[in-house]
Each structure stands twice: as structure tokens, then as C-alpha cells.
Scaffold this motif. Structure first.
Motif, PDB file in Angstrom:
ATOM      1  N   ASP A 177       5.301  -2.316   8.060  1.00  0.00           N
ATOM      2  CA  ASP A 177       5.718  -0.915   8.185  1.00  0.00           C
ATOM      3  C   ASP A 177       4.524   0.004   8.419  1.00  0.00           C
ATOM      4  N   LEU A 178       3.451  -0.228   7.677  1.00  0.00           N
ATOM      5  CA  LEU A 178       2.295   0.661   7.753  1.00  0.00           C
ATOM      6  C   LEU A 178       1.542   0.512   9.067  1.00  0.00           C
ATOM      7  N   TYR A 208       0.872  -1.188   0.000  1.00  0.00           N
ATOM      8  CA  TYR A 208       0.000   0.000   0.000  1.00  0.00           C
ATOM      9  C   TYR A 208       0.899   1.225   0.000  1.00  0.00           C
ATOM     10  N   SER A 209       0.812   2.033  -1.050  1.00  0.00           N
ATOM     11  CA  SER A 209       1.727   3.179  -1.144  1.00  0.00           C
ATOM     12  C   SER A 209       1.157   4.278  -2.025  1.00  0.00           C
ATOM     13  N   VAL A 217      -0.885   3.812   9.639  1.00  0.00           N
ATOM     14  CA  VAL A 217      -1.659   4.012   8.409  1.00  0.00           C
ATOM     15  C   VAL A 217      -2.770   2.965   8.296  1.00  0.00           C
ATOM     16  N   ILE A 218      -2.498   1.758   8.767  1.00  0.00           N
ATOM     17  CA  ILE A 218      -3.520   0.705   8.809  1.00  0.00           C
ATOM     18  C   ILE A 218      -3.781   0.339  10.268  1.00  0.00           C
ATOM     19  N   MET A 229      -3.003  11.423  10.641  1.00  0.00           N
ATOM     20  CA  MET A 229      -1.896  10.887   9.841  1.00  0.00           C
ATOM     21  C   MET A 229      -1.047  12.010   9.278  1.00  0.00           C
ATOM     22  N   LEU A 284       3.409   2.671  11.440  1.00  0.00           N
ATOM     23  CA  LEU A 284       3.181   4.084  11.158  1.00  0.00           C
ATOM     24  C   LEU A 284       1.749   4.524  11.476  1.00  0.00           C
ATOM     25  N   ARG A 324       8.182   2.219   2.287  1.00  0.00           N
ATOM     26  CA  ARG A 324       7.528   1.687   3.486  1.00  0.00           C
ATOM     27  C   ARG A 324       6.114   1.205   3.141  1.00  0.00           C
ATOM     28  N   LEU A 325       6.038   0.323   2.154  1.00  0.00           N
ATOM     29  CA  LEU A 325       4.749  -0.088   1.623  1.00  0.00           C
ATOM     30  C   LEU A 325       4.207  -1.400   2.174  1.00  0.00           C
ATOM     31  N   GLU A 335      -3.093  -6.123  10.686  1.00  0.00           N
ATOM     32  CA  GLU A 335      -2.521  -6.987   9.654  1.00  0.00           C
ATOM     33  C   GLU A 335      -3.211  -8.343   9.724  1.00  0.00           C
TER      34      GLU A 335
END
Length: 317
Positions: free
Chosen positions: A252-253, A220-221, A258-259, A311, A256, A247-248, A262
Motif C-alpha cells: 500500500d505504501l 509502517y503507520s 510513502v516508501i 507527501m 502511495l 494502509r500500513l 519493497e
């Protein structure tokens, strides 16, 4: 099965297993014990290989031609699915599929990118790259869900929005922006999952959700590794380097923020055990929707908007 470059040692062992099974079927020899040993080696090699995938290798897994796409999940998880077509303005875009159905007893509106599996399917669905009418259809379905107070589930899998001249002429950027806005303004539970590639605005148009899930080997980027490399290094040959910097990965996300979660994949990727990943994702979606149920619509919208605004504050003081 399509074999990725880093999977070749695994493929060699699997080839030996198939040869032994062929001998066993012909009645020439009983090789059950030898097959069992080789299978254990395959599992161990897959486990060690997939435990240390690079971002570029994860990108390859996310793009695997046999990886299940949106329609595979819809067919397996959504009962009484009724597809809805067209944006009521220009045309029907088959890169984005959507409609009404029931997910484990709960009415939902489902929207997803569909890439297609064979040549005809990929052409028909434009490789999952939607044109403006696709995003306007997505917005229409979101507004329909909001009107009837039905939760929204989206399945994201696109390299990006279609970049053709005709798409730009019909307002690609505006259509994506309005789809993002529609997602942010929903007063119903909204859960999105990155099931393969989450590319640029084409992905975020369906992913401004209360809860964003991401399959373990998805990416995801803001831009594809190849696109990033062509800008920074003037060459697509640096795609591996770009993947490292973007960092896709889900790991990683998640760090951060972003999600939100997982979703683990079967050993060797989702394409190796489709029934298992369907069940696992179904459980994750059920939990996410359950956590959001009962929350007042205005609160859902406010939390969702605040989540995405936060974000943008990363790294600012």
C-alpha cells in the motif's frame, strides 16, 4: 519456532516432517521421498498463505519474536562496527543503537531500533521504544556523519517512542522533532529501511531519508492498529479493522509513494531464513547508496525535503 495463528496448517505439516526425520535418523526406515513430498506441500502452502496475508496478519509477521532486528543486520553487514553511546546530555538509551562501520567497502554511520530477542534483551533495549536520549543520540550521530561526509543508514523497528511520564518530562516530542529535522538537513546520502514495525513519530525520527526501503512483511503507520482501534472504536478488539484502514503494508505504501522500494522476504517471512534476508537487504542497500553517491550535498538535501513536502500534497488540488 513461534507459530502464528494462520501458520498452524503449515506447522502441522512441518511437525510430520520432523517425526519422519527422527525415524530416519534412528535407522528404522528410509523416508527421503515422503519427506520431499511433504516439504513440497509446506512450500506450496507457505506460498499461498503468504501471498494473501491481510494487513493484520502482516502486522503479526512484522512483530514475530524471531524476526531479525537491527543488531542482527549490523553484525552481518557492517564490518569493523564501532558502537557510539550516549546523547552527551543525559544518558545512554539502548533502544537505539548506532555507530561507525564499513558496508561493502563504504564507510557508513548506522543507526537502528533494537527490540531484543530474549526477556533480558527486551528489557535492556526497552522493547525498541526509545526515550528522548535515544533520539538525541540519533541526532548526534547524524550530525557526526554530516560533518565527516559519511552516508547514513538507518534500520527502523519500533512500535513507537516510549510514552512514559519520565520521557515526556525530558522532552520526548522535542527530541523526535529535532531528530527528524537533522535527517532532513543532512548533506550526505541517507537510506532508511523499515525492517519490522514502523510506528508513529518513533519511526519517522529515523526515516526522513532520500531512499526509504521496506521489507515485504513489515508495517509502517502513524499509529499502531491497537492504538487506532482504542481511539476510533474505544476498544482494542477492533485492531484488525484498524489495520485494514491504516494502509500500513509495504504494498500500500509503495502505491502511495510513502516508501521508495519493497524488499522481498524469504518464503514464510524474514525469520525463516535470516542469511537470505540479510543478503537481499544488503544488495538493496548497496544499490540505494550507489544511486545516491556522487550527488552534491545541497541537491541531496533539497530532494529529500521536497520528497516529504510532496507527501503532504496528496489529495490536494
Amino acid at each position: 519456532m513461534h507459530i502464528l495463528e494462520f501458520e498452524k496448517p503449515v506447522a502441522e505439516l512441518e511437525g510430520k516432517i520432523e517425526e519422519l526425520r527422527h525415524l530416519s535418523d534412528s535407522g528404522e526406515v528410509n523416508i527421503a521421498e515422503e519427506v520431499s513430498k511433504l516439504q513440497a506441500k509446506v512450500d506450496k502452502l507457505l506460498r499461498t498463505t503468504y501471498a494473501k496475508l491481510t494487513p493484520w496478519q502482516k502486522t503479526q509477521v512484522a512483530r514475530h519474536p524471531q524476526r531479525p532486528h537491527a543488531l542482527a543486520y549490523i553484525q552481518a553487514l557492517i564490518e569493523d562496527f564501532t558502537p557510539l553511546a550516549g546523547d552527551r546530555l543525559f544518558a545512554e538509551d539502548q533502544a537505539i543503537v548506532g555507530g561507525l562501520g564499513r558496508f561493502r567497502g563504504r564507510s557508513v554511520v548506522v543507526i537502528g531500533h533494537e527490540k531484543g530477542h530474549d526477556t533480558d534483551g527486551r528489557i535492556r533495549h526497552n522493547f525498541g521504544m526509545a526515550k528522548p536520549e535515544g533520539y538525541r543520540k540519533a541526532r548526534r550521530l547524524m550530525e557526526l556523519a554530516d560533518h565527516f561526509q559519511i552516508p547514513v543508514v538507518t534500520l527502523v523497528d519500533t512500535a513507537g517512542a516510549y510514552p512514559g511520564v519520565d520521557a515526556e518530562a525530558r522532552g520526548q516530542a522535542e527530541a523526535i522533532a529535532r531528530s527528524i529535522d537533522a535527517g532532513l538537513n543532512l548533506r550526505v546520502p541517507f537510506v532508511s529501511t523499515i525492517i519490522g514495525e514502523g510506528g508513529s513519530g518513533g519511526a519517522i525520527a529515523l526515516a526522513t531519508a532520500n531512499t526509504v526501503l521496506m521489507l515485504e512483511h513489515s508495517v509502517y503507520s502513524v499509529i499502531s492498529p491497537e492504538g487506532c482501534a482504542s481511539i476510533l472504536w474505544r476498544s482494542g478488539e477492533n485492531a484488525k479493522d484498524a489495520a485494514e484502514q491504516l494502509r500500513l503494508t509495504a504494498q500500500d505504501l509503495l502505491k502511495l509513494g510513502v516508501i521508495d522500494a519493497e524488499v522481498p522476504e524469504p518464503l514464510g517471512g524474514a525469520h525463516r531464513d535470516v542469511p537470505m534476508i540479510v543478503q537481499t537487504l544488503g544488495n538493496a542497500l548497496e544499490k540505494a547508496l550507489g544511486d545516491l553517491s556522487g550527488i552534491e550535498g545541497g541537491v541531496l538535501r533539497a530532494r529529500r525535503r521536497e520528497k516529504f513536502l510532496e507527501m503532504g500534497k496528496v489529495g490536494l488540488s
